[in-house]
Structure formats: C-alpha cells, structure tokens
Design an enzyme around this catalytic site. Sequence first.
Site, short mmCIF file in Angstrom:
data_model
loop_
_atom_site.label_atom_id
_atom_site.label_comp_id
_atom_site.label_asym_id
_atom_site.label_seq_id
_atom_site.Cartn_x
_atom_site.Cartn_y
_atom_site.Cartn_z
CB THR A 283 -0.83 0.05 1.31
OG1 THR A 283 -1.54 -1.15 1.46
CG2 THR A 283 -1.79 1.20 1.36
N GLY B 106 -0.81 -3.08 5.23
CA GLY B 106 -0.87 -4.43 5.78
C GLY B 106 -2.08 -5.15 5.24
CB ILE B 107 -3.69 -8.36 6.18
CG1 ILE B 107 -2.40 -9.16 5.96
CG2 ILE B 107 -4.94 -9.14 5.81
CD1 ILE B 107 -2.39 -10.12 4.82
N GLY B 108 -5.61 -5.86 4.71
CA GLY B 108 -6.77 -4.98 4.87
C GLY B 108 -7.77 -5.50 5.88
N1 GLY Z 1 -3.98 -2.70 2.87
C1 GLY Z 1 -4.27 -2.96 1.51
C2 GLY Z 1 -5.27 -3.98 1.30
O1 GLY Z 1 -5.34 -4.96 2.03
O2 GLY Z 1 -6.03 -3.87 0.39
#
Ligand code: GLY
Length: 314
Positions: free
Chosen positions: A176, A226-228
């Site tokens: 990101t 990170g993990i959305g």
């Molecule tokens: N942080 C970006 C996504 O997971 O889409």
Amino acid sequence: MSANQLQPKLIIHGGAGSSLKGKGRIEAVRHSLSSIVEEVYALLLTGAKASEAVVKGCQLLEDEPRFNAGTGSVLQSDGQIRMSAALMEGESQRFSGVINVSRVKNPINVAKVLQDADDRVLSDYGAAELLRELNLPVYNPLTDLRLQEWIEERKDNFQRDMAGVVAEESNSGRGTIGVVALDSQGCIAAATSTGGKGFERIGRVSDSAMPAGNYATSKAAVSCTGIGEDIIDECLAARIVVRVTDGLSLAEAMQRSFTEAKERQRDLGAIAIDATGAIVWGKTCEILIAAYHNGEHIGDTLDWTGDELTGFSK
Ligand code: GLY
C-alpha cells in the site's frame, strides 16, 4: 517561513511486510522514498496545504512502479487491476475515496476530486463514470513484473495470501502507499492508495478507502498498510486518532493500538503525525517501508527490524 508559521512534518510509506532481501534493494527503496520525501517536503515549505502535499506524495508513490499503487499495482484473481485510494483532511474532518477503480494513472486524484462532492466515496461503475466525466485519459497501470508474479501464482492456483510488497520481491508482503503531513498552518491530512492484496476475489474492498485505513482530524492523522481485513478488524487509523482526541499522546495511542493488534495476531503497519508535530510509526510485521522529514533531516524505517512495536522521530 514567517515567525507565526509552524515547522512542517511529513511521513510516507510504501507498504509493510517481510524483510527486503539484499543491500542493493534496500538502497534502491531508500533512494526512491527519500527523493519523494524531499520533493513533498519542499512543497510544504512553500506554504502548501497538508491536503495538497499528501496528494502530491501519493501521486509520486503511485507513479513509482516498485510500490503497489497506481503503476505497478498487483493483479486480482481474474488478472485485472482494481485500485482504491482515500484522502482525509483533518481540519474539515472530511473523508473521500474511490474503491476498485481501473484504467486511471492516479486514483488519489479521483479521491481528491470527491472531496467537494455530495457523494464522497465511489466504487467501480460509479468511479468509472466519474473518470469519463472528468475526461481523464485511459491508462493501464500494469507492469511486466506484476504480470509475471500473477502468472507464477496462477500455476500454484493462488495459494499466497498476498502479492509481494515491492515489485522486485518474490516473498510475501503487504503493499500500500500512504502519506501523512502537518503543514505550516498546523493542518494535518492523510492519504492512502493501493492495488489491494493481490490475487483477491473480484469485489473485495480494501481498507485503504475506509476510515479504518486512512483517517484524520485536527488532532492527528494516520495511514495504514498491511492485510486490509486485519486493519478493518482493528479499525486501526480511526482507533489511533480517537485515542489522541481523548487525551493520549500519539506515541501512547500508537503503542496501545499496536499492542492490542499484536495480541490479536494482526499483520499491519501505520504512519502517523499529530498536531504537535510528533511523527510516530508502528508495525506488527517484520518491516515497515517508511521515510520522514522532521524539519531537520530525512530518516527512514528500513533498518528497523527489532521487536519494538512502535518508533518515533524527535
Ligand atoms: N492494505 C491494503 C489492502 O489490504 O487492500
């Protein structure tokens, strides 16, 4: 800068995830981050507003193919690129964003246009219609490296959780980009942009265009990476900013929020600035790709691989 103007502050990120392998790669990423910090900080020194500076920073990061936003965005499971971006201005406390938009060079520009709209968050069809109304040129953000990454992953039927954090890497990461700034008038803003996780289902919505991933008030502003899904579950950006509003220092708000996120095995990172000019960052994963200007010098977090959950610039 006149006597009643404040010293601007700036921090940018290009994702978070597993370690960047190889000295050459670290230096290449460092160079690219620091030249963007330099350019955006110079803009802040001319008296530019924080919202203008964060949009400029996002444009430059989106245009850098190594990061997962704009040019160099990752591909979704169907081989298409769909990008999301958001802008939040602290003084007006106004959020705008675009979700799963395609064929545009700088998704952050669309989020910027939406700041003044009645309907301030648009997704796929509506966003495409807006692109046509704005007469923005059709642009394909696909790069060979990201296409190769998708072809390789297809052979394995998309087993990985996410695509690489930077395009050169083959290890898993969480890409990101984001920018947070405090301007010489004391206003704060945050902007975030992403190509998503990579290999995700069609229609999946990223945290980057939600207040969970990008949030600002007159007290503080935060951009997450990170993990959305982890960021959404923590409602991380808004959580940190509300804690500052309720009286915690930014450093305390970040430390508390990252401690909780770590306890829940979240995989994420964030950059933040408050109205006093404090610059703080945090991560629960191995590395955070971030760089800042504190008014005196440019620094970055690329060598920060310790177990601490947060760090700050004096
Ligand atoms: N942080 C970006 C996504 O997971 O889409």
